[in-house]
Design a protein around this motif. Structure first.
Motif, PDB file in Angstrom:
ATOM      1  N   LYS A   1       0.837  -1.210   0.000  1.00 49.89           N
ATOM      2  CA  LYS A   1       0.000   0.000   0.000  1.00 49.89           C
ATOM      3  C   LYS A   1       0.874   1.264   0.000  1.00 49.89           C
ATOM      4  CE  LYS A   1      -4.084  -1.812   0.006  1.00 49.89           C
ATOM      5  NZ  LYS A   1      -4.962  -1.706  -1.148  1.00 49.89           N
ATOM      6  N   GLY A   2       1.958   1.239   0.744  1.00 55.59           N
ATOM      7  CA  GLY A   2       2.889   2.369   0.742  1.00 55.59           C
ATOM      8  C   GLY A   2       3.489   2.584  -0.635  1.00 55.59           C
ATOM      9  N   PHE A   3       3.873   1.493  -1.290  1.00 57.51           N
ATOM     10  CA  PHE A   3       4.424   1.560  -2.648  1.00 57.51           C
ATOM     11  C   PHE A   3       3.372   2.096  -3.617  1.00 57.51           C
ATOM     12  CE2 PHE A   3       6.386  -1.148  -6.283  1.00 57.51           C
ATOM     13  CZ  PHE A   3       7.002  -0.036  -6.812  1.00 57.51           C
ATOM     14  N   ASP A   4       2.137   1.647  -3.472  1.00 53.13           N
ATOM     15  CA  ASP A   4       1.050   2.131  -4.336  1.00 53.13           C
ATOM     16  C   ASP A   4       0.908   3.648  -4.209  1.00 53.13           C
ATOM     17  OD1 ASP A   4       0.544  -0.479  -5.105  1.00 53.13           O
ATOM     18  OD2 ASP A   4      -1.221  -0.701  -3.808  1.00 53.13           O
ATOM     19  N   TYR A   5       0.930   4.153  -2.990  1.00 47.95           N
ATOM     20  CA  TYR A   5       0.808   5.593  -2.771  1.00 47.95           C
ATOM     21  C   TYR A   5       2.010   6.335  -3.362  1.00 47.95           C
ATOM     22  CZ  TYR A   5       0.421  10.108  -0.505  1.00 47.95           C
ATOM     23  OH  TYR A   5       0.346  11.454  -0.273  1.00 47.95           O
ATOM     24  N   LEU A   6       3.186   5.815  -3.137  1.00 52.30           N
ATOM     25  CA  LEU A   6       4.397   6.462  -3.649  1.00 52.30           C
ATOM     26  C   LEU A   6       4.395   6.549  -5.174  1.00 52.30           C
ATOM     27  CD1 LEU A   6       7.094   4.949  -1.259  1.00 52.30           C
ATOM     28  CD2 LEU A   6       6.287   7.319  -1.340  1.00 52.30           C
ATOM     29  N   LYS A   7       3.809   5.565  -5.845  1.00 50.63           N
ATOM     30  CA  LYS A   7       3.729   5.618  -7.314  1.00 50.63           C
ATOM     31  C   LYS A   7       2.900   6.819  -7.768  1.00 50.63           C
ATOM     32  CE  LYS A   7       2.744   1.131  -7.605  1.00 50.63           C
ATOM     33  NZ  LYS A   7       2.286  -0.143  -8.183  1.00 50.63           N
ATOM     34  N   GLY A   8       1.873   7.157  -7.040  1.00 49.65           N
ATOM     35  CA  GLY A   8       1.057   8.320  -7.391  1.00 49.65           C
ATOM     36  C   GLY A   8       1.744   9.634  -7.088  1.00 49.65           C
ATOM     37  N   VAL A   9       2.528   9.656  -6.025  1.00 53.48           N
ATOM     38  CA  VAL A   9       3.183  10.881  -5.584  1.00 53.48           C
ATOM     39  C   VAL A   9       4.508  11.131  -6.311  1.00 53.48           C
ATOM     40  CG1 VAL A   9       4.192  12.012  -3.547  1.00 53.48           C
ATOM     41  CG2 VAL A   9       2.086  10.758  -3.333  1.00 53.48           C
ATOM     42  N   ALA A  10       5.097  10.119  -6.914  1.00 56.58           N
ATOM     43  CA  ALA A  10       6.433  10.227  -7.525  1.00 56.58           C
ATOM     44  C   ALA A  10       6.598  11.404  -8.483  1.00 56.58           C
ATOM     45  CB  ALA A  10       6.795   8.914  -8.218  1.00 56.58           C
ATOM     46  N   PRO A  11       5.651  11.680  -9.379  1.00 49.47           N
ATOM     47  CA  PRO A  11       5.836  12.830 -10.286  1.00 49.47           C
ATOM     48  C   PRO A  11       5.960  14.167  -9.557  1.00 49.47           C
ATOM     49  CG  PRO A  11       4.057  11.411 -11.075  1.00 49.47           C
ATOM     50  CD  PRO A  11       4.438  10.923  -9.706  1.00 49.47           C
ATOM     51  N   GLU A  12       5.524  14.202  -8.316  1.00 50.84           N
ATOM     52  CA  GLU A  12       5.604  15.417  -7.512  1.00 50.84           C
ATOM     53  C   GLU A  12       7.055  15.882  -7.374  1.00 50.84           C
ATOM     54  OE1 GLU A  12       3.974  18.305  -4.607  1.00 50.84           O
ATOM     55  OE2 GLU A  12       3.322  17.303  -6.415  1.00 50.84           O
ATOM     56  N   THR A  13       8.005  14.953  -7.393  1.00 52.09           N
ATOM     57  CA  THR A  13       9.414  15.332  -7.224  1.00 52.09           C
ATOM     58  C   THR A  13       9.905  16.225  -8.358  1.00 52.09           C
ATOM     59  OG1 THR A  13      10.217  13.320  -8.321  1.00 52.09           O
ATOM     60  CG2 THR A  13       9.938  13.236  -5.924  1.00 52.09           C
ATOM     61  N   LEU A  14       9.357  16.056  -9.536  1.00 52.19           N
ATOM     62  CA  LEU A  14       9.762  16.885 -10.673  1.00 52.19           C
ATOM     63  C   LEU A  14       9.054  18.238 -10.668  1.00 52.19           C
ATOM     64  CD1 LEU A  14       9.727  14.176 -13.476  1.00 52.19           C
ATOM     65  CD2 LEU A  14      11.715  15.124 -12.295  1.00 52.19           C
ATOM     66  N   VAL A  15       7.746  18.213 -10.516  1.00 57.97           N
ATOM     67  CA  VAL A  15       6.989  19.463 -10.621  1.00 57.97           C
ATOM     68  C   VAL A  15       7.206  20.384  -9.420  1.00 57.97           C
ATOM     69  CG1 VAL A  15       5.268  18.634 -12.277  1.00 57.97           C
ATOM     70  CG2 VAL A  15       4.869  18.292  -9.844  1.00 57.97           C
ATOM     71  N   THR A  16       7.544  19.817  -8.281  1.00 58.50           N
ATOM     72  CA  THR A  16       7.811  20.643  -7.103  1.00 58.50           C
ATOM     73  C   THR A  16       9.034  21.522  -7.326  1.00 58.50           C
ATOM     74  OG1 THR A  16       6.755  19.135  -5.573  1.00 58.50           O
ATOM     75  CG2 THR A  16       8.391  20.604  -4.632  1.00 58.50           C
ATOM     76  N   ALA A  17      10.048  20.986  -7.978  1.00 52.74           N
ATOM     77  CA  ALA A  17      11.249  21.787  -8.257  1.00 52.74           C
ATOM     78  C   ALA A  17      10.899  23.001  -9.111  1.00 52.74           C
ATOM     79  CB  ALA A  17      12.297  20.933  -8.950  1.00 52.74           C
ATOM     80  N   VAL A  18      10.048  22.817 -10.093  1.00 49.90           N
ATOM     81  CA  VAL A  18       9.632  23.919 -10.960  1.00 49.90           C
ATOM     82  C   VAL A  18       8.798  24.919 -10.156  1.00 49.90           C
ATOM     83  CG1 VAL A  18       8.276  24.527 -13.011  1.00 49.90           C
ATOM     84  CG2 VAL A  18       9.707  22.462 -13.027  1.00 49.90           C
TER      85      VAL A  18
END
Length: 124
Positions: A27-44
């Motif tokens: 379940k933690g991995f499932d959530y992290l898959k959804g949040v992962a793109p956040e690492t790119l857009v947060t920098a911008v």
């Protein structure tokens, strides 16, 4: 290696730091898959926020933050949670989607802000 890519490829290992229960790790991995793109857009987004803060546009920074949180992230997370096929991956997508909305809002405000600055300079 990019943090988002690590999350997508090794999120189960990361979740395993917090539990040994296989269900919890999945379940933690499932959530992290959804949040992962956040690492790119947060920098911008944070670069844009820094620009506006540096140009004394702190009210705008607050407004766009409230819009993306209260009008996008929370409603989307809730909406995804009540779907028949709800998953933590889909709920997690609320974070990068709302951050992307913040980027779009900031682009619009940047265009407005630079136009207003040009008009002020041309009037002087």
């Amino acid at each position: 290696m990019n943090t988002g890519l690590n999350i997508l490829l090794k999120g189960d290992v990361l979740a395993g730091f917090f539990s040994t229960d296989a269900g919890v790790i999945q379940k933690g991995f499932d959530y992290l898959k959804g949040v992962a793109p956040e690492t790119l857009v947060t920098a911008v987004l944070f670069s844009m926020i820094g620009y506006f803060n540096g140009n004394n546009q702190t009210i705008w920074v607050m407004v766009q933050g409230l819009i993306q949180t209260l009008l996008v992230r929370l409603p989307m997370a809730y909406f995804m949670s009540i779907q028949p096929d709800a998953s933590l991956t889909k709920i997690g997508l609320a974070a990068p989607v709302s951050t992307t909305v913040g980027i779009i809002l900031n682009i619009g405000f940047f265009l407005y802000f630079t136009r207003v600055k040009k008009e002020i300079v041309s009037e002087e």
